[in-house]
Design a protein around this motif. Sequence first.
Motif, mmCIF file in Angstrom:
data_model
loop_
_atom_site.group_PDB
_atom_site.id
_atom_site.type_symbol
_atom_site.label_atom_id
_atom_site.label_comp_id
_atom_site.label_asym_id
_atom_site.label_seq_id
_atom_site.Cartn_x
_atom_site.Cartn_y
_atom_site.Cartn_z
ATOM 1 N N THR A 22 19.039 97.155 30.637
ATOM 2 C CA THR A 22 18.311 96.481 29.658
ATOM 3 C C THR A 22 16.813 97.119 29.651
ATOM 4 N N SER A 23 16.325 97.601 30.548
ATOM 5 C CA SER A 23 14.991 98.203 30.420
ATOM 6 C C SER A 23 15.180 99.399 29.660
ATOM 7 N N ALA A 24 16.290 100.415 30.313
ATOM 8 C CA ALA A 24 16.364 101.601 29.660
ATOM 9 C C ALA A 24 16.533 101.184 28.105
ATOM 10 N N ALA A 25 17.310 100.421 27.607
ATOM 11 C CA ALA A 25 17.446 100.004 26.180
ATOM 12 C C ALA A 25 16.095 99.793 25.297
ATOM 13 N N ARG A 26 15.216 99.046 26.242
ATOM 14 C CA ARG A 26 13.938 98.603 25.687
ATOM 15 C C ARG A 26 13.034 99.626 25.370
ATOM 16 N N GLN A 27 12.922 100.429 26.667
ATOM 17 C CA GLN A 27 11.822 101.550 26.544
ATOM 18 C C GLN A 27 12.513 102.874 26.765
ATOM 19 N N PRO A 28 13.175 103.513 25.850
ATOM 20 C CA PRO A 28 13.993 104.871 26.258
ATOM 21 C C PRO A 28 12.930 106.132 26.577
ATOM 22 N N ASN A 29 11.860 105.865 26.003
ATOM 23 C CA ASN A 29 10.821 107.085 26.024
ATOM 24 C C ASN A 29 10.086 106.935 27.544
ATOM 25 N N LEU A 30 10.241 105.921 28.137
ATOM 26 C CA LEU A 30 9.325 105.745 29.465
ATOM 27 C C LEU A 30 10.258 106.090 30.584
ATOM 28 N N ILE A 31 11.824 106.142 30.419
ATOM 29 C CA ILE A 31 12.842 105.982 31.208
ATOM 30 C C ILE A 31 13.556 107.486 30.849
ATOM 31 N N GLN A 32 13.743 108.358 31.653
ATOM 32 C CA GLN A 32 14.288 109.646 31.310
ATOM 33 C C GLN A 32 15.853 109.488 31.960
ATOM 34 N N GLY A 33 16.158 108.908 32.966
ATOM 35 C CA GLY A 33 17.464 108.670 33.279
ATOM 36 C C GLY A 33 17.936 107.523 34.057
ATOM 37 N N ILE A 34 18.935 107.155 34.159
ATOM 38 C CA ILE A 34 19.323 105.858 35.137
ATOM 39 C C ILE A 34 20.626 106.479 35.924
ATOM 40 N N ALA A 35 20.441 105.336 37.070
ATOM 41 C CA ALA A 35 21.450 105.584 38.126
ATOM 42 C C ALA A 35 22.172 104.250 38.595
ATOM 43 N N LEU A 36 23.163 103.899 38.289
ATOM 44 C CA LEU A 36 24.088 102.632 38.592
ATOM 45 C C LEU A 36 24.665 102.756 39.846
ATOM 46 N N ILE A 37 24.086 102.099 40.921
ATOM 47 C CA ILE A 37 24.890 102.114 42.269
ATOM 48 C C ILE A 37 25.474 100.723 42.514
ATOM 49 N N CYS A 38 26.921 100.928 42.178
ATOM 50 C CA CYS A 38 27.657 99.814 42.444
ATOM 51 C C CYS A 38 27.130 98.638 41.786
ATOM 52 N N PRO A 39 26.914 98.715 40.316
ATOM 53 C CA PRO A 39 26.214 97.839 39.540
ATOM 54 C C PRO A 39 26.978 96.583 38.996
ATOM 55 N N GLY A 40 26.392 95.333 39.113
ATOM 56 C CA GLY A 40 26.789 94.251 38.874
ATOM 57 C C GLY A 40 26.773 93.887 37.464
ATOM 58 N N LEU A 41 27.161 94.828 36.690
ATOM 59 C CA LEU A 41 27.415 94.615 35.334
ATOM 60 C C LEU A 41 28.598 93.965 34.918
ATOM 61 N N GLU A 42 29.784 94.019 35.661
ATOM 62 C CA GLU A 42 30.966 93.553 35.628
ATOM 63 C C GLU A 42 31.431 92.783 36.933
#
Length: 322
Positions: A148-168
Amino acid sequence: MGRAALRPWPGSGRSACSARTNDGCSTRTHTMIESTTHRIHTTDGYPIQVTRWKPTVAPHAICIILHGVQSHAGWYHRLGRSLAESGIEAHFPDRRGSGSNHQDRGHCPSSGRLITDVLEICRSVREPHPSLPVILGGISWGGKLVVTSAARQPNLIQGIALICPGLEPRVGVSTSERLRIAAAFFVNRKAHFPIPLADPALFTANPEAQRFIANDPLSLRTASAALLAASTFLDRKARRAPSRVEQPCLLMLAEHDRIVNNDRTRAYLERLKSLDKTIIEYPDAHHTLEFEPDPDRYAQDLVDWINARWASHHQRNQVASD
């Protein structure tokens, strides 16, 4: 009675991994790096404690790791040291009301405020190094805040790492408990309810780590109606986020995860707009990779993924500036 001090997972004291660059050279420093803590005051005045792991050399990237709903920065000292020993400046903020943040324990005003906290932390830690890439990582529940943060401010965050994420997730509150939480949300948002992760075996099969979780005074075991409602609103925002997430993404999954639905999480990753998506799966592993017999493995994988995308770019920038 005094407040509990930050108590790290005792298995985090051993030396971290040796990072490899694309040309096979090690970027690891030989000095045992220790963490420091400081506080970042958000725009609404909340003091958020951040554990920082600073390399002994000039960093080539910044990595911010968001913990899960129950955990805190003290669970992930090995990962922090691994990143720093590899030349990556690492920051592990405790979410407001969690870990070492005792004000409004287990509470937050809204999902929007949590996202704003993350973005303000990103700006704060990047300020001394404005040219460095910021990689935002999320462990378990923290994965919701990452996308949600990466979608909100893509210019601030260059990459994302999801470590066993609680999305599902596989686990959640019952229907009757949801109704009680919803009622409290309108009449007493600070009323607390149990977090449905009481069994340490959900996180790990490691008996020592299970005892650590069970006895950890900083683990969050109850949450306010407002925080639990914020979690639901984050779920909704996360479902709408994929079309706006264009950053390179690393997904790490544990084979025997009892908290995360791996199949549905893979499907979620496929929905991201990003053209650079990597999945690493860990056979025989459980939800919290930090508690595995070889936690250096996932730390090294994260370091390698970051270095493959940003280390050489930083080196080219350094040469150009010289």
